[in-house]
Design a protein around this motif. Structure first.
Motif, PDB file in Angstrom:
ATOM      1  N   PRO A 141      41.510   3.962  21.033  1.00  0.00           N
ATOM      2  CA  PRO A 141      41.627   3.147  22.240  1.00  0.00           C
ATOM      3  C   PRO A 141      40.445   2.222  22.521  1.00  0.00           C
ATOM      4  CG  PRO A 141      41.034   5.386  22.827  1.00  0.00           C
ATOM      5  CD  PRO A 141      41.196   5.368  21.334  1.00  0.00           C
ATOM      6  N   ALA A 142      40.208   1.281  21.605  1.00  0.00           N
ATOM      7  CA  ALA A 142      39.226   0.218  21.875  1.00  0.00           C
ATOM      8  C   ALA A 142      40.033  -1.058  22.108  1.00  0.00           C
ATOM      9  CB  ALA A 142      38.293   0.049  20.685  1.00  0.00           C
ATOM     10  N   GLU A 143      39.497  -1.982  22.860  1.00  0.00           N
ATOM     11  CA  GLU A 143      40.247  -3.216  23.151  1.00  0.00           C
ATOM     12  C   GLU A 143      40.469  -4.060  21.892  1.00  0.00           C
ATOM     13  OE1 GLU A 143      39.248  -5.380  26.969  1.00  0.00           O
ATOM     14  OE2 GLU A 143      37.681  -3.840  26.881  1.00  0.00           O
ATOM     15  N   ALA A 144      39.516  -3.981  20.980  1.00  0.00           N
ATOM     16  CA  ALA A 144      39.694  -4.667  19.689  1.00  0.00           C
ATOM     17  C   ALA A 144      39.422  -3.665  18.576  1.00  0.00           C
ATOM     18  CB  ALA A 144      38.732  -5.845  19.581  1.00  0.00           C
ATOM     19  N   ILE A 145      40.264  -3.683  17.552  1.00  0.00           N
ATOM     20  CA  ILE A 145      39.943  -2.916  16.344  1.00  0.00           C
ATOM     21  C   ILE A 145      39.782  -3.917  15.198  1.00  0.00           C
ATOM     22  CG2 ILE A 145      41.104  -0.792  17.100  1.00  0.00           C
ATOM     23  CD1 ILE A 145      43.313  -1.440  14.985  1.00  0.00           C
ATOM     24  N   VAL A 146      38.962  -3.537  14.245  1.00  0.00           N
ATOM     25  CA  VAL A 146      38.671  -4.431  13.128  1.00  0.00           C
ATOM     26  C   VAL A 146      39.396  -3.927  11.889  1.00  0.00           C
ATOM     27  CG1 VAL A 146      36.826  -5.362  11.672  1.00  0.00           C
ATOM     28  CG2 VAL A 146      36.450  -5.044  14.128  1.00  0.00           C
ATOM     29  N   ASN A 147      39.913  -4.863  11.127  1.00  0.00           N
ATOM     30  CA  ASN A 147      40.538  -4.528   9.852  1.00  0.00           C
ATOM     31  C   ASN A 147      39.608  -4.890   8.698  1.00  0.00           C
ATOM     32  OD1 ASN A 147      42.301  -3.951   7.779  1.00  0.00           O
ATOM     33  ND2 ASN A 147      43.368  -5.924   7.937  1.00  0.00           N
ATOM     34  N   ALA A 148      39.447  -3.956   7.755  1.00  0.00           N
ATOM     35  CA  ALA A 148      38.713  -4.231   6.513  1.00  0.00           C
ATOM     36  C   ALA A 148      39.692  -4.908   5.564  1.00  0.00           C
ATOM     37  CB  ALA A 148      38.190  -2.924   5.914  1.00  0.00           C
ATOM     38  N   ALA A 149      39.779  -6.229   5.682  1.00  0.00           N
ATOM     39  CA  ALA A 149      40.811  -6.993   4.973  1.00  0.00           C
ATOM     40  C   ALA A 149      40.304  -7.500   3.624  1.00  0.00           C
ATOM     41  CB  ALA A 149      41.222  -8.181   5.846  1.00  0.00           C
ATOM     42  N   ASN A 150      41.202  -8.107   2.851  1.00  0.00           N
ATOM     43  CA  ASN A 150      40.745  -8.929   1.734  1.00  0.00           C
ATOM     44  C   ASN A 150      40.847 -10.389   2.171  1.00  0.00           C
ATOM     45  OD1 ASN A 150      43.446  -9.850   1.215  1.00  0.00           O
ATOM     46  ND2 ASN A 150      43.813  -7.959   0.080  1.00  0.00           N
ATOM     47  N   LYS A 151      40.323 -11.310   1.345  1.00  0.00           N
ATOM     48  CA  LYS A 151      40.202 -12.701   1.805  1.00  0.00           C
ATOM     49  C   LYS A 151      41.546 -13.396   2.033  1.00  0.00           C
ATOM     50  CE  LYS A 151      38.332 -15.550  -1.206  1.00  0.00           C
ATOM     51  NZ  LYS A 151      37.581 -16.142  -2.347  1.00  0.00           N
ATOM     52  N   TYR A 152      42.624 -12.848   1.451  1.00  0.00           N
ATOM     53  CA  TYR A 152      43.952 -13.459   1.638  1.00  0.00           C
ATOM     54  C   TYR A 152      44.781 -12.749   2.710  1.00  0.00           C
ATOM     55  CZ  TYR A 152      42.499 -15.558  -2.712  1.00  0.00           C
ATOM     56  OH  TYR A 152      41.767 -16.225  -3.667  1.00  0.00           O
ATOM     57  N   LEU A 153      44.202 -11.746   3.331  1.00  0.00           N
ATOM     58  CA  LEU A 153      44.900 -10.933   4.346  1.00  0.00           C
ATOM     59  C   LEU A 153      46.209 -10.375   3.798  1.00  0.00           C
ATOM     60  CD1 LEU A 153      44.246 -12.993   7.643  1.00  0.00           C
ATOM     61  CD2 LEU A 153      42.717 -11.470   6.419  1.00  0.00           C
ATOM     62  N   GLU A 154      46.124  -9.776   2.623  1.00  0.00           N
ATOM     63  CA  GLU A 154      47.326  -9.210   1.988  1.00  0.00           C
ATOM     64  C   GLU A 154      47.633  -7.774   2.440  1.00  0.00           C
ATOM     65  OE1 GLU A 154      49.655 -10.481   0.203  1.00  0.00           O
ATOM     66  OE2 GLU A 154      48.868 -12.394  -0.543  1.00  0.00           O
ATOM     67  N   HIS A 155      46.688  -7.091   3.023  1.00  0.00           N
ATOM     68  CA  HIS A 155      46.890  -5.739   3.583  1.00  0.00           C
ATOM     69  C   HIS A 155      47.635  -4.793   2.632  1.00  0.00           C
ATOM     70  CE1 HIS A 155      45.762  -8.182   6.909  1.00  0.00           C
ATOM     71  NE2 HIS A 155      46.949  -8.409   7.409  1.00  0.00           N
ATOM     72  N   GLY A 156      47.185  -4.767   1.364  1.00  0.00           N
ATOM     73  CA  GLY A 156      47.898  -3.996   0.342  1.00  0.00           C
ATOM     74  C   GLY A 156      47.639  -2.502   0.335  1.00  0.00           C
ATOM     75  N   GLY A 157      46.519  -2.064   0.852  1.00  0.00           N
ATOM     76  CA  GLY A 157      46.199  -0.634   0.799  1.00  0.00           C
ATOM     77  C   GLY A 157      45.166  -0.268   1.847  1.00  0.00           C
ATOM     78  N   GLY A 158      44.695   0.956   1.802  1.00  0.00           N
ATOM     79  CA  GLY A 158      43.623   1.409   2.688  1.00  0.00           C
ATOM     80  C   GLY A 158      43.926   1.240   4.164  1.00  0.00           C
ATOM     81  N   VAL A 159      42.881   0.968   4.910  1.00  0.00           N
ATOM     82  CA  VAL A 159      43.034   0.860   6.364  1.00  0.00           C
ATOM     83  C   VAL A 159      43.864  -0.377   6.733  1.00  0.00           C
ATOM     84  CG1 VAL A 159      40.858  -0.384   6.835  1.00  0.00           C
ATOM     85  CG2 VAL A 159      41.781   1.178   8.541  1.00  0.00           C
ATOM     86  N   ALA A 160      43.818  -1.420   5.895  1.00  0.00           N
ATOM     87  CA  ALA A 160      44.581  -2.649   6.164  1.00  0.00           C
ATOM     88  C   ALA A 160      46.086  -2.349   6.182  1.00  0.00           C
ATOM     89  CB  ALA A 160      44.266  -3.704   5.103  1.00  0.00           C
ATOM     90  N   TYR A 161      46.512  -1.595   5.199  1.00  0.00           N
ATOM     91  CA  TYR A 161      47.928  -1.222   5.123  1.00  0.00           C
ATOM     92  C   TYR A 161      48.297  -0.359   6.339  1.00  0.00           C
ATOM     93  CZ  TYR A 161      52.306   0.603   3.240  1.00  0.00           C
ATOM     94  OH  TYR A 161      53.627   0.933   3.061  1.00  0.00           O
ATOM     95  N   ALA A 162      47.425   0.580   6.658  1.00  0.00           N
ATOM     96  CA  ALA A 162      47.692   1.491   7.788  1.00  0.00           C
ATOM     97  C   ALA A 162      47.819   0.720   9.101  1.00  0.00           C
ATOM     98  CB  ALA A 162      46.579   2.540   7.885  1.00  0.00           C
ATOM     99  N   ILE A 163      46.936  -0.245   9.323  1.00  0.00           N
ATOM    100  CA  ILE A 163      46.991  -1.039  10.563  1.00  0.00           C
ATOM    101  C   ILE A 163      48.269  -1.887  10.584  1.00  0.00           C
ATOM    102  CG2 ILE A 163      45.931  -2.973  11.819  1.00  0.00           C
ATOM    103  CD1 ILE A 163      43.164  -1.840  10.957  1.00  0.00           C
ATOM    104  N   ALA A 164      48.558  -2.547   9.450  1.00  0.00           N
ATOM    105  CA  ALA A 164      49.747  -3.414   9.383  1.00  0.00           C
ATOM    106  C   ALA A 164      51.017  -2.599   9.637  1.00  0.00           C
ATOM    107  CB  ALA A 164      49.811  -4.097   8.016  1.00  0.00           C
TER     108      ALA A 164
END
Ligand code: AR6
Length: 182
Positions: free
Chosen positions: A14-37
């Motif tokens: 519950p933070a107002e903003a959360i940060v995604n550990a993305a790749n430069k193309y914002l592909e969200h293929g795995g890790g925390v990026a996939y989980a957030i997406a």
């Protein structure tokens, strides 16, 4: 400004903003990026589409550099009080750590903090950027976080609380020990 290390799932933090550990193309293929997406929309491809569209609008390009960030709406994560997802890209280390990696990570963290301030949020939560698939040593990542947050606290206008969210018990313990919090 408060800096706290916690053991949680960032997709429910519950933070107002959360940060995604993305790749430069914002592909969200795995890790925390996939989980957030997945948590934000239920459909990872849909969140990738939204992210890429936001990148074109906000950056005017199809990729981001270290220090550049893209903001997307929290969508289903709003039920936890999250308003924004800030995508930033950390360095790829593959086990190697040097001044160049540190500087890239510094930029990635600082870019997200500055954007959070611009958005007027009081709290922001980060995952351990680059400490997963990108293979940077967690201890160095944690130390860099502490330094950058200290540096930023001198100029922060709206951000009052910064959280570093570790997913596993092991990672949490390493982070806490590295910072001498035990
Ligand atoms: N909550 C908090 N932390 C998490 C969660 C979660 N739900 N899930 C994983 N972590 P990583 P990177 C931790 O690999 O190293 C993606 O494919 C994880 O244990 O997600 O920056 C992107 O699209 C680790 O400590 O990010 C990029 O291509 C930390 O989050 C690439 O991975 C970061 O691990 C980025 O790699």
């Amino acid at each position: 400004m408060e800096f706290e290390v916690v053991r949680r799932d960032i997709t429910r933090f519950p933070a107002e903003a959360i940060v995604n550990a993305a790749n430069k193309y914002l592909e969200h293929g795995g890790g925390v990026a996939y989980a957030i997406a997945k948590a934000a929309t239920g459909d990872v491809r849909e969140y990738i589409r939204i992210s890429k569209e936001a990148m074109r609008e906000q950056i005017g390009r199809d990729h981001i550099e270290h220090g550049e960030v893209v903001v997307t709406p929290a969508m289903r994560l709003e039920k936890y009080g999250i308003k924004y997802v800030i995508h930033t890209v950390g360095p790829y280390c593959g086990g190697v750590w040097d001044e160049d990696k540190k500087e890239k990570l510094r930029k990635a963290i600082l870019g997200a903090l500055k954007k959070a301030d611009e958005l007027g949020v009081k709290s922001i939560a980060f995952p351990a950027i680059s400490a997963g698939i990108y293979g940077c040593p967690l201890e160095e990542v944690v130390k860099t976080f502490k330094e950058v947050v200290e540096e930023f606290s001198k100029e922060a206008k709206s951000v009052e609380r910064v959280y570093l969210v570790l997913y596993s018990e092991d990672a949490y313990r390493t982070a806490v020990e590295t910072l001498g919090l035990l």
